[in-house]
Design a protein around this motif. Structure first.
Motif, short mmCIF file in Angstrom:
data_model
loop_
_atom_site.label_atom_id
_atom_site.label_comp_id
_atom_site.label_asym_id
_atom_site.label_seq_id
_atom_site.Cartn_x
_atom_site.Cartn_y
_atom_site.Cartn_z
N GLN A 292 3.82 -2.79 13.84
CA GLN A 292 3.35 -1.45 13.46
C GLN A 292 2.33 -0.93 14.47
OE1 GLN A 292 0.30 -0.86 10.80
NE2 GLN A 292 0.75 1.31 10.54
N SER B 100 -6.29 3.19 0.62
CA SER B 100 -5.63 4.31 1.29
C SER B 100 -6.70 5.16 1.95
CB SER B 100 -4.84 5.15 0.29
OG SER B 100 -4.28 6.28 0.93
N LYS B 101 -6.65 5.24 3.29
CA LYS B 101 -7.69 5.99 3.99
C LYS B 101 -7.61 7.46 3.60
CE LYS B 101 -9.98 6.82 8.30
NZ LYS B 101 -9.87 7.24 9.67
N SER B 102 -6.41 8.02 3.67
CA SER B 102 -6.27 9.44 3.37
C SER B 102 -6.40 9.69 1.87
CB SER B 102 -4.89 9.93 3.81
OG SER B 102 -3.89 9.21 3.10
N GLY B 103 -6.03 8.68 1.09
CA GLY B 103 -6.05 8.85 -0.37
C GLY B 103 -4.91 9.70 -0.87
N GLY C 201 -5.93 3.96 10.73
CA GLY C 201 -5.34 3.04 9.76
C GLY C 201 -4.93 1.70 10.35
N ARG C 202 -4.11 1.72 11.41
CA ARG C 202 -3.56 0.45 11.91
C ARG C 202 -4.58 -0.36 12.72
NH1 ARG C 202 -1.58 4.86 14.13
NH2 ARG C 202 -1.72 5.19 16.38
N GLU D 2 3.62 2.37 16.35
CA GLU D 2 2.99 3.64 15.99
C GLU D 2 2.02 4.10 17.08
OE1 GLU D 2 2.74 4.48 11.41
OE2 GLU D 2 0.70 4.31 12.13
N ILE E 214 -0.22 0.61 2.23
CA ILE E 214 0.97 0.63 3.09
C ILE E 214 0.52 0.78 4.55
CG2 ILE E 214 1.31 3.16 2.97
CD1 ILE E 214 4.35 2.62 2.66
N GLY E 215 1.38 0.39 5.47
CA GLY E 215 1.07 0.55 6.90
C GLY E 215 -0.22 -0.18 7.25
N GLY E 216 -1.12 0.53 7.91
CA GLY E 216 -2.39 -0.06 8.30
C GLY E 216 -3.25 -0.45 7.11
N SER E 217 -2.94 0.07 5.94
CA SER E 217 -3.70 -0.28 4.73
C SER E 217 -3.04 -1.45 3.99
CB SER E 217 -3.81 0.94 3.81
OG SER E 217 -4.65 1.90 4.40
N THR F 112 -1.41 9.11 0.45
CA THR F 112 -0.11 8.53 0.82
C THR F 112 0.74 8.32 -0.42
OG1 THR F 112 -1.13 7.49 2.72
CG2 THR F 112 0.97 6.56 1.99
O1 PA5 Z 1 -1.95 3.66 11.23
C1 PA5 Z 1 -1.91 4.53 10.37
O2 PA5 Z 1 -2.67 5.49 10.38
C2 PA5 Z 1 -0.91 4.45 9.23
O3 PA5 Z 1 -0.06 3.35 9.36
C3 PA5 Z 1 -1.63 4.36 7.89
O4 PA5 Z 1 -2.38 3.18 7.84
C4 PA5 Z 1 -0.63 4.40 6.74
O5 PA5 Z 1 0.18 5.53 6.84
C5 PA5 Z 1 -1.37 4.40 5.40
O6 PA5 Z 1 -2.23 5.49 5.34
P1 PA5 Z 1 -3.34 5.60 4.25
O7 PA5 Z 1 -4.31 4.50 4.44
O8 PA5 Z 1 -3.97 6.94 4.48
O9 PA5 Z 1 -2.68 5.53 2.91
#
Ligand code: PA5
Length: 487
Positions: free
Chosen positions: A317, A175-178, A237-238, A321, A105-108, A180
């Motif tokens: 995004q 998922s960077k944070s693992g 992420g983004r 963001e 999701i998002g940047g991922s 989300t």
């Molecule tokens: O730019 C960002 O940090 C966010 O949009 C993340 O990419 C998004 O929330 C997904 O996060 P994650 O990769 O930890 O699941």
């Protein structure tokens, strides 16, 4: 199958690279074209050079706000070995199954999808495997908690071990944070399906892209023996599309990721010069910054090809963001023309004077279609017979820019010679650098996103997460809705 990805030789040929240079035409932002009342003053624009020089210093010396996340600037220069490892895994996944599910999701999510939509066949999932040159169909989940969409995809996938590759599928969780929620919940569901279908030796069917050492996804991947790729600590992420977050999905779809990075390096080289007359990223940032100061606080990215619609969403995004904080930041929107001239055109032309349009024009499409001559001219369209659709697009853009300009409505146009991996690499680097530059001009930190945590706190509290009692109490004490105001 990837549409017009340049070969590796082309991506390194200076003459070809020069022909593929992306240009920014900003005439229709300035007074000579837009008129005194509404145009920006070129003198005022170029008077921003000292401020840009300061930002250039902050970026190159990594000393601005959030500079610990400026690692995206190094990504175009990652080693061939790293890229080859990604390609090897992409080939392995493509050989294991003809459907590939990507969770993120998002940047991922957005950057990877932007690349695949821009650079592969618009109807790729409908093509037979041979026409996709053995690259799998791609499905996206984990970017929402929409039960209809998830259930429908689960319905397409097998429930028992398939006999042939056409029915087999693989999974990439990003998922960077693992942690989300949307992605983690989807992974729990798809992980169970993979285990059910492939039995105890299911691990090769899953790849995880996450933090090097932190987070639940990292721990789970290590425990189960999934192949993993790490997202560098210094890349947010983004800004991560040129890490395995975007590169692995792109390579699975058959995109030449060497050419993509060559394009990003080409733009990085152009942007090493701080001069506003030379640097398209700094120029774009300065134009948007000045426009906001004049009251244009909405920016509309208008792609003149459907293939860049997701690039527009990726940029939405990135800009929202990165820049929407401390009660500042323009509102970024995305449209596709000519489609959305029938939706937003009226408002841009005659509504509030608050919008700057950024057009994305691809000069030479990968395919073109000629309008036929029809005897008797029953629909009155023979005046366009013999023209191609790309010629019509170019004329529509020229007409639209003029129609806006004669009413003092500002726009600018990025001219992209062709859509290929090399030009996409340029675009990504340009808009990432422009976003940080604009944020620094605004005096904010364009590399954090503290506001995104607020909804998560109350969502977790409402879902009953044990460590969220304080948020739950605050939620319970909220001003109550009155039935009087529900109709
Ligand atoms: O730019 C960002 O940090 C966010 O949009 C993340 O990419 C998004 O929330 C997904 O996060 P994650 O990769 O930890 O699941």
């Amino acid at each position: 199958m990837p549409q017009s990805s340049p070969s590796r030789i082309e991506a390194h040929d200076p003459l070809w690279q020069a022909q593929m240079t992306i240009r920014l035409d900003f005439n229709a932002m300035l007074k000579p074209v837009l008129g005194e009342a509404h145009g920006l003053d070129a003198g005022e624009l170029f008077a921003l050079q000292p401020a840009i020089d300061k930002v250039h210093q902050q970026i190159t010396m990594r000393e601005g706000r959030g500079s610990e996340f400026l690692g995206f600037l190094d990504l175009p220069f990652q080693s061939e070995d790293e890229i080859s490892a990604i390609e090897a895994t992409a080939d392995r996944l493509a050989a294991l199954g003809d459907s590939h599910v990507i969770l993120g999701i998002g940047g991922s999510f957005l950057g990877a999808r932007a690349l695949i939509e821009a650079l592969t066949h618009p109807y790729r999932n409908e093509l037979p495997r041979s026409a996709r040159e053995g690259r799998p169909k791609i499905y996206w989940e984990g970017n929402n908690v929409d039960p209809d969409s998830m259930a429908s995809l689960l319905g397409l996938l097998p429930t028992t071990q398939p006999r042939d590759i056409e029915r087999a599928f693989t999974l990439n969780v990003i998922s960077k944070s693992g942690t989300t929620l949307e992605t983690a919940v989807a992974f729990r569901i798809f992980h169970e399906r993979v285990r059910q279908v492939y039995g105890p030796d299911y691990a090769p069917y899953i790849v995880a892209t996450t933090d090097e050492s932190k987070g639940k996804l990292r721990a789970l991947a290590d425990e189960k023996g999934f192949e993993t790729f790490a997202i560098p600590d210094d890349v947010g992420g983004r800004y991560s599309v040129l890490t395995p977050v975007g590169l692995l999905p792109a390579a699975v779809a058959g995109i030449d990721i060497h050419a993509l990075l060559a394009g990003a390096r080409f733009m990085a080289d152009r942007c090493s010069n701080a001069d506003l007359h030379e640097n398209p990223a700094y120029l774009y940032a300065a134009l948007q910054f000045l426009a906001v100061a004049k009251g244009y606080d909405v920016s509309l990215m208008a792609s003149w090809t459907k293939r860049l619609e997701f690039f527009g969403f990726w940029y939405d995004q990135l800009a929202a963001e990165s820049l929407g904080k401390e009660e500042k930041g323009r509102v970024p929107l995305t449209s596709v023309n000519t489609r959305d001239l029938h939706a937003r055109g009226q408002q841009i032309q005659e509504g509030q004077r608050n919008t700057v349009v950024t057009n994305l024009l691809v000069s030479k499409p990968n395919h073109d279609v000629e309008i036929p001559l029809v005897e008797g001219d029953p629909d009155g369209l023979n005046y366009v017979a013999g023209k191609t659709l790309s010629e019509v697009t170019a004329k529509a853009l020229e007409g639209t820019v003029f129609a806006y300009a004669r009413e003092g409505r500002p726009s600018m146009t990025f001219v992209i010679p062709e859509l290929n991996a090399f030009t996409m690499g340029q675009l990504i680097y340009l808009f990432e650098l422009a976003t940080v530059t604009e944020g620094y001009l605004m005096g904010i930190n364009p590399l954090d996103q503290p506001g995104v945590e607020a909804y998560k706190r109350f969502m977790f509290a409402n879902l009953g997460r044990a460590d969220m009692q304080e948020a739950r109490d605050e939620f319970e004490a909220r001003p109550k809705s009155s039935p009087e105001f529900i109709v």
